[in-house]
Design an enzyme around this catalytic site. Structure first.
Site, PDB file in Angstrom:
ATOM      1  N   GLU A 149       8.190  78.460  24.023  1.00  9.67           N
ATOM      2  CA  GLU A 149       8.596  77.900  25.517  1.00  9.67           C
ATOM      3  C   GLU A 149       9.495  78.929  25.698  1.00  9.67           C
ATOM      4  O   GLU A 149      10.199  79.061  24.869  1.00  9.67           O
ATOM      5  CB  GLU A 149       9.104  76.150  25.337  1.00  9.67           C
ATOM      6  CG  GLU A 149       9.127  76.059  26.751  1.00  9.67           C
ATOM      7  CD  GLU A 149       9.563  74.610  26.648  1.00  9.67           C
ATOM      8  OE1 GLU A 149      10.038  73.805  25.254  1.00  9.67           O
ATOM      9  OE2 GLU A 149      10.484  73.798  27.858  1.00  9.67           O
ATOM     10  N   ALA A 172      15.153  72.864  19.186  1.00  5.74           N
ATOM     11  CA  ALA A 172      13.715  72.445  17.987  1.00  5.74           C
ATOM     12  C   ALA A 172      12.824  72.861  19.308  1.00  5.74           C
ATOM     13  O   ALA A 172      13.003  72.413  20.919  1.00  5.74           O
ATOM     14  CB  ALA A 172      14.083  70.912  17.083  1.00  5.74           C
ATOM     15  N   MET A 173      11.869  72.805  18.497  1.00  7.47           N
ATOM     16  CA  MET A 173      10.443  73.011  19.640  1.00  7.47           C
ATOM     17  C   MET A 173       9.576  71.906  19.839  1.00  7.47           C
ATOM     18  O   MET A 173       8.586  71.804  18.585  1.00  7.47           O
ATOM     19  CB  MET A 173      10.204  73.432  19.647  1.00  7.47           C
ATOM     20  CG  MET A 173       9.015  74.606  20.883  1.00  7.47           C
ATOM     21  SD  MET A 173       9.572  74.261  22.769  1.00  7.47           S
ATOM     22  CE  MET A 173       7.825  73.974  22.951  1.00  7.47           C
ATOM     23  N   ASN A 222       6.542  71.495  19.864  1.00  7.06           N
ATOM     24  CA  ASN A 222       5.036  72.232  19.992  1.00  7.06           C
ATOM     25  C   ASN A 222       3.307  71.126  19.557  1.00  7.06           C
ATOM     26  O   ASN A 222       4.265  69.885  18.415  1.00  7.06           O
ATOM     27  CB  ASN A 222       4.295  73.321  18.699  1.00  7.06           C
ATOM     28  CG  ASN A 222       5.690  73.989  19.276  1.00  7.06           C
ATOM     29  OD1 ASN A 222       5.713  74.995  20.656  1.00  7.06           O
ATOM     30  ND2 ASN A 222       6.686  74.737  17.998  1.00  7.06           N
ATOM     31  N   HIS A 250      14.341  63.176  19.501  1.00  5.63           N
ATOM     32  CA  HIS A 250      14.060  63.963  20.946  1.00  5.63           C
ATOM     33  C   HIS A 250      12.737  64.884  20.729  1.00  5.63           C
ATOM     34  O   HIS A 250      11.651  64.685  21.690  1.00  5.63           O
ATOM     35  CB  HIS A 250      14.702  64.979  21.291  1.00  5.63           C
ATOM     36  CG  HIS A 250      14.897  66.518  22.525  1.00  5.63           C
ATOM     37  ND1 HIS A 250      15.350  65.426  23.100  1.00  5.63           N
ATOM     38  CD2 HIS A 250      14.590  67.009  23.044  1.00  5.63           C
ATOM     39  CE1 HIS A 250      15.033  66.641  24.246  1.00  5.63           C
ATOM     40  NE2 HIS A 250      14.693  67.226  23.878  1.00  5.63           N
ATOM     41  N   GLU A 251      12.185  65.510  19.745  1.00  2.00           N
ATOM     42  CA  GLU A 251      10.962  66.039  19.613  1.00  2.00           C
ATOM     43  C   GLU A 251       9.591  65.450  19.514  1.00  2.00           C
ATOM     44  O   GLU A 251       8.986  65.507  20.443  1.00  2.00           O
ATOM     45  CB  GLU A 251      11.519  67.370  19.111  1.00  2.00           C
ATOM     46  CG  GLU A 251      12.023  68.396  18.427  1.00  2.00           C
ATOM     47  CD  GLU A 251      12.485  68.897  19.929  1.00  2.00           C
ATOM     48  OE1 GLU A 251      11.733  69.428  20.257  1.00  2.00           O
ATOM     49  OE2 GLU A 251      13.776  69.627  19.896  1.00  2.00           O
ATOM     50  N   HIS A 258       8.818  63.607  22.885  1.00  2.00           N
ATOM     51  CA  HIS A 258       7.873  64.695  23.728  1.00  2.00           C
ATOM     52  C   HIS A 258       6.601  64.562  23.368  1.00  2.00           C
ATOM     53  O   HIS A 258       6.138  65.205  24.889  1.00  2.00           O
ATOM     54  CB  HIS A 258       8.444  65.960  23.733  1.00  2.00           C
ATOM     55  CG  HIS A 258       9.291  67.155  24.666  1.00  2.00           C
ATOM     56  ND1 HIS A 258       9.795  66.585  25.373  1.00  2.00           N
ATOM     57  CD2 HIS A 258      10.785  67.683  23.576  1.00  2.00           C
ATOM     58  CE1 HIS A 258      10.369  67.033  25.666  1.00  2.00           C
ATOM     59  NE2 HIS A 258      11.195  67.659  24.799  1.00  2.00           N
ATOM     60  N   GLU A 287      12.259  67.080  29.808  1.00  2.00           N
ATOM     61  CA  GLU A 287      13.770  67.489  28.993  1.00  2.00           C
ATOM     62  C   GLU A 287      15.084  66.242  29.259  1.00  2.00           C
ATOM     63  O   GLU A 287      15.120  65.479  28.768  1.00  2.00           O
ATOM     64  CB  GLU A 287      14.294  68.006  29.413  1.00  2.00           C
ATOM     65  CG  GLU A 287      13.494  69.447  29.225  1.00  2.00           C
ATOM     66  CD  GLU A 287      13.596  69.245  27.767  1.00  2.00           C
ATOM     67  OE1 GLU A 287      13.570  68.856  27.096  1.00  2.00           O
ATOM     68  OE2 GLU A 287      12.424  70.482  26.845  1.00  2.00           O
TER      69      GLU A 287
HETATM   70  N1  0A1 Z   1      11.329  72.435  24.954  1.00  2.00           N
HETATM   71  C1  0A1 Z   1      12.951  72.055  23.223  1.00  2.00           C
HETATM   72  C2  0A1 Z   1      13.912  73.137  23.610  1.00  2.00           C
HETATM   73  C3  0A1 Z   1      13.437  74.954  23.250  1.00  2.00           C
HETATM   74  C4  0A1 Z   1      13.034  75.425  24.851  1.00  2.00           C
HETATM   75  C5  0A1 Z   1      13.377  76.875  24.619  1.00  2.00           C
HETATM   76  C6  0A1 Z   1      12.732  77.597  23.554  1.00  2.00           C
HETATM   77  O1  0A1 Z   1      12.492  78.571  23.269  1.00  2.00           O
HETATM   78  C7  0A1 Z   1      13.331  79.263  22.626  1.00  2.00           C
HETATM   79  C8  0A1 Z   1      13.223  76.324  22.423  1.00  2.00           C
HETATM   80  C9  0A1 Z   1      13.485  75.545  22.514  1.00  2.00           C
HETATM   81  C10 0A1 Z   1      13.505  70.992  23.546  1.00  2.00           C
HETATM   82  O2  0A1 Z   1      14.055  69.924  24.865  1.00  2.00           O
HETATM   83  O3  0A1 Z   1      13.819  70.972  22.441  1.00  2.00           O
HETATM   84 ZN    ZN Z   2      13.337  69.100  25.549  1.00  2.00          ZN
END
Ligand code: 0A1
Ligand code: ZN
Length: 887
Positions: free
Chosen positions: A127, A269-270, A272, A304-305, A308, A327
């Protein structure tokens, strides 16, 4: 690297993709500097796209070694391949398969986007647009595919191989030192949710049984030796999985859920699919290394993660303009989770503080943008407090307006109707309009209008008529590109506090002068949808203190005409704890603003006895809720004051005014503070629960105020606490107090702390951060010296943020009158930009308030920004921020 010639992307120009990719079959052979990626893409024309359109796949710094169409080589006249795109001019008009081989270098990837190395592990971040750094693809969130990923690596180097979805096969490769794993994710997803991890990692494992009885295997992967530090994250994960079932009816949908903690990560964090990758600061915690705040953050980010999985993954975004759809909603969900796990008002207060500290300045400066932007140059610059935190406030307002029960039905409908879709904000809001029967057209302005509205409240009491009249007025100042603002729908939660508690809210019928609906009177939430509205309350036997915007029911600046006595009444008695806290903040803001003005006239501000008395009563009642008391006695920060003052800001005067108020309060309240400090001392073993954390928060806040009043007493207690502390909260709390008191003792404590924790990078980050925040002129040299420290590096985002990011948040030193703070940050941004543009651009955001400074500083800030703007070869990320900052 993408450089500064990026073209604007506009929401109004959205077009459905011309092609869809149903299946993605990846074969990834991990090698340190030449990883081979073979992607087999099952592509078909999109019935909603343009028939016969060329197929253009996105790339970023890629080159392809082989491209096959349905297994056959492609003519060079038919295909064009460059680092940023792969185009097939006339692809087949029916389904076809494209096989693309690329080679990428994870070891050389300093941007930390795409496939990169963190420590000795391979990991990915896709992302927003990182997948195109791994292979050519339709890198947009409305292209959903089913992924199968084969990962192969040296067995000794990467015994752990993780991918999205469920593991289907793994084994050794006969006759070689390599092994492989095949992962299959049955849920179609956009490529930004793709992930893989390969490394020699330790792990902890657990299981969760969903309410329908499915068992999910849970794993958290960390650096070897840190396994015990992942236990709290695992506990938080199981709690939030249960909570999402109970609060939102959402169950997990794969057989495994893995989390990997890495130390090199651009963000928090992410999410995935099935394989969350975390910045390790949001996973690792032991009592001796993490503070209570760290524990709370871990709980919130894990949640949060995880949340998602439904809000973001099952239902994703049609395009990046809809980022708040996942978000803002997911922040709202994690805030609600934390509120249920901890104290709701205390959580709300800390969220309000965070919103005001980060989002309000963004909304009031050159980087202001809508919760749903209309245009962007670089999407990475839109992971902002406006999208996240204001986005969450918009959801909270929606719930306040339609009520909890309709809100839940609207969420249910959204999950049912949009599951599997790449949705828009309109799709989401339509669900709530449908279940509540309300027209939410005006509400949509919260998504399309930037800026923080001001809500002005004026009141009058008529003794003979026994009426209380409240006039509410809204206005929003212009923001870049939006000179004229329209009225928003603002939910104003209201109470009238009389001597015996809340008075009944009785108004005339809605169509009469000053009237309101029965629903409004019963709920206490009144809607301001026009520029002004008058409310008349009847049968009010005494002049009440109005408690306006209870629970901070809308993200607005409140301009109150309430006299000081009303604020003190609310501070003592409001049944809404948020407004009780707010009344103290407002009183303090008024005193501080007056002091700043006095100091700038060259005079000495006078102490205010009534305010000190009010705080004394708050402290006396500490036992009822220490966490709340800690919040109540924490005065507005320097940045809060700068924001309140708004123009011609003089950070030194602000610092002096605040220091003086804290000095006089610390002295006057010393007996009460000491009493609370002692009473809350305990030998009990550390527990991160909210009650114990609240006690520690109050103890440390009390100590801080004691030291502000009397440095010697404060330093003595802090030194004792520092030496005897058996948890990081107390140790670091004491060090923070000592760090504000110049002298040998401070340096010795800082040295001792470093020596004790030198091997622990997360604690070393705290050590750097604390020093960047010291509000003294010598901090500039200190930071420069620390930049030469062997533990400092530009390569690790956490480390850079800890020292340089904290300095950029140091109001007096970043905004030093001679401009050297600005120069330092500009230089670091330029140095960083070629390595990691995302982190550089984010750091440059520190300049967002430069126009509110007094004239001398403004000139220095502008010159520093211009130096950045004139640099050659800037990234798109920094170019975007610097140009908007100077516009
Ligand atoms: N979607 C993640 C946030 C996120 C966005 C971009 C990134 O790239 C480096 C990494 C994480 C979240 O909302 O936690
Ligand atoms: Zn998020």
């Amino acid at each position: 690297m993408r450089t500064d010639t990026a073209q604007p992307v506009r929401l109004s120009e959205y077009r459905a993709p011309d092609y869809l990719i149903d299946h993605v079959d990846l074969d990834i052979r991990l090698h340190l500097s030449a990883t081979h990626v073979r992607a087999r893409l099952s592509i078909r024309p999109n019935p909603l796209g343009r028939p016969g359109a060329p197929l253009t796949l996105d790339g970023d710094g890629l080159s392809a070694t082989t491209v096959l169409l349905d297994g056959g080589a492609l003519d060079l006249g038919v295909i064009a391949i460059g680092p940023e795109r792969l185009t097939i001019a006339e692809p087949p008009r029916k389904a076809f398969e494209l096989t693309i081989d690329t080679i990428v270098d994870p070891s050389a990837n300093t941007q930390l986007m795409g496939l990169y190395r963190s420590g000795s592990a391979y990991c990915t971040q896709c992302e927003a647009e990182g997948f195109r750094r791994i292979t050519y693809f339709l890198d947009r969130p409305d292209v959903l595919s089913v992924y199968t990923t084969r990962i192969e690596a040296e067995k000794a180097q990467a015994p752990v191989l993780l991918g999205n979805g469920n593991l289907v096969e793994s084994g050794d490769i006969p006759g070689s030192s390599r092994h492989y794993a095949i992962w299959h994710d049955p849920h179609p997803k956009p490529c930004y949710l793709f992930a893989l991890v390969g490394g020699d990692l330790g792990s902890i494992h657990d299981a969760f049984t969903t309410r329908s009885g499915r068992e999910v295997k849970l794993g958290i992967y960390v650096e070897h030796g840190k396994e015990s530090r992942a236990a709290y994250a695992m506990d938080a994960l199981k709690r939030c999985m249960r909570w999402d079932e109970e609060a939102f009816g959402r169950e997990y949908d794969l057989d495994v859920f893995n989390i990997v903690a890495v130390s090199d990560f651009n963000m928090g964090a992410m999410e995935n699919k099935g394989l969350n990758v975390f910045n390790d600061k949001y996973v690792l915690a032991l009592p001796g290394t993490a503070t209570d705040l760290d524990y709370a953050h871990i709980e919130a980010v894990i949640a949060h993660e995880y949340f998602h999985n439904w809000t973001g993954n099952r239902i994703t975004c049609r395009d990046w303009f809809q980022l708040c759809l996942k978000e803002g909603l997911t922040v709202f969900r994690d805030q609600e989770f934390s509120s249920d796990q901890r104290s709701r008002p205390v959580k709300r207060i800390s969220d309000i503080r965070a919103l005001r500290a980060a989002q309000f300045p963004e909304d009031g400066g050159p980087l202001a943008h809508n919760v749903r932007p209309d245009t962007y140059l670089e999407i990475n610059n839109f992971y902002t407090p406006t999208i996240y935190e204001k986005g969450a406030e918009v959801i909270r307002m929606l719930k306040a307006l339609i009520g909890a029960e309709a809100f839940r039905r609207g969420m249910d409908l959204y999950f049912e109707r949009c599951d599997g879709m790449a949705a828009t904000v309109e799709d989401f809001i339509a669900c709530f309009a449908e279940v509540s029967g309300r027209d939410l057209a005006q509400f949509m302005r919260w998504y399309s209008q930037a800026g923080t509205p001001t809500l002005k409240a004026t009141s009058a009491y008529d003794t003979s008529a026994r009426t209380f009249t409240l006039t509410l007025a809204q206005s929003t100042a212009p923001t870049p590109g939006q000179p004229d603002k329209q009225p928003l729908v603002i939910p104003v939660a209201l109470g009238l506090v009389g001597s015996g508690g809340d008075l009944p809210l009785t108004t005339p019928a809605p169509h009469e002068d000053g009237g309101a609906s029965a629903r409004e009177c019963a709920s206490g939430v009144f809607e301001l949808a026009t520029e002004t509205r008058k409310l008349v309350f009847h049968d009010i036997a005494e002049r009440p203190a109005p408690s306006i915007l209870r629970g901070f029911s809308a993200p607005v600046k409140l301009d109150l005409d309430s006299p000081a006595e009303d604020l003190l009444t609310l501070a003592a008695r409001d049944t809404d704890l948020v407004n009780r806290w707010q009344a103290i903040q407002t009183s303090a803001n008024r005193l501080l603003a007056a002091s700043v003005a006095t100091i700038r006239m060259g005079d000495v501000p006078a102490p205010d006895a009534r305010f000190a008395e009010a705080l004394a009563s708050v402290i006396d009642a500490f036992a009822a809720d220490p966490a709340f008391t800690a919040q109540a006695i924490s005065l507005p920060t320097e940045a809060d004051m700068a924001r309140e003052i708004g123009v011609d800001v003089d950070p030194d005067a602000i610092h002096m005014a605040r220091r003086e108020l804290r000095r006089s309060l610390g002295l006057q309240l010393q007996p009460q503070l000491l009493k609370a400090y002692e009473a809350l001392s305990t030998d009990a073993p550390y527990s991160p629960d909210a009650r114990s954390a609240g006690a520690r928060a109050l103890r440390n806040t009390a100590l801080d105020l004691i030291a502000a009043g009397d440095a010697r007493t404060g330093a003595d207690i802090a030194m004792r606490q520092f030496q005897s502390a058996h948890n990081m909260t107390d140790q670091f709390g004491a060090l923070a107090v000592l760090s504000m008191i110049p002298g040998d003792q401070r340096e010795q404590a800082l040295d001792a702390f470093y020596r004790t924790h030198a091997a622990d990078h997360l604690v070393v980050d705290k050590w750097f951060a604390l020093q960047g925040l010291i509000p003294e002129a010598s901090t500039f040299e200190r930071v420069q010296t620390l930049m030469q420290h062997h533990a400092f590096t530009y390569a690790n985002p956490n480390r850079l943020r800890s020292l340089i990011g904290s300095f950029a948040a140091n109001l007096t030193q970043f905004h030093a009158a001679d401009g050297r703070g600005y120069d330092l940050i500009a230089s670091v941004v330029l140095e960083m930009d070629s390595r990691n543009p995302q982190v550089a651009a984010r750091l440059l955001g520190a300049f967002r308030t430069w126009r509110s400074m007094e004239a001398g500083r403004r000139l220095h800030a502008q010159a520093a920004l211009q130096r950045v703007a004139e640099a050659q070869g800037l990234s798109a990320d920094v170019r975007d921020i610097v140009d908007r900052s100077l516009a």
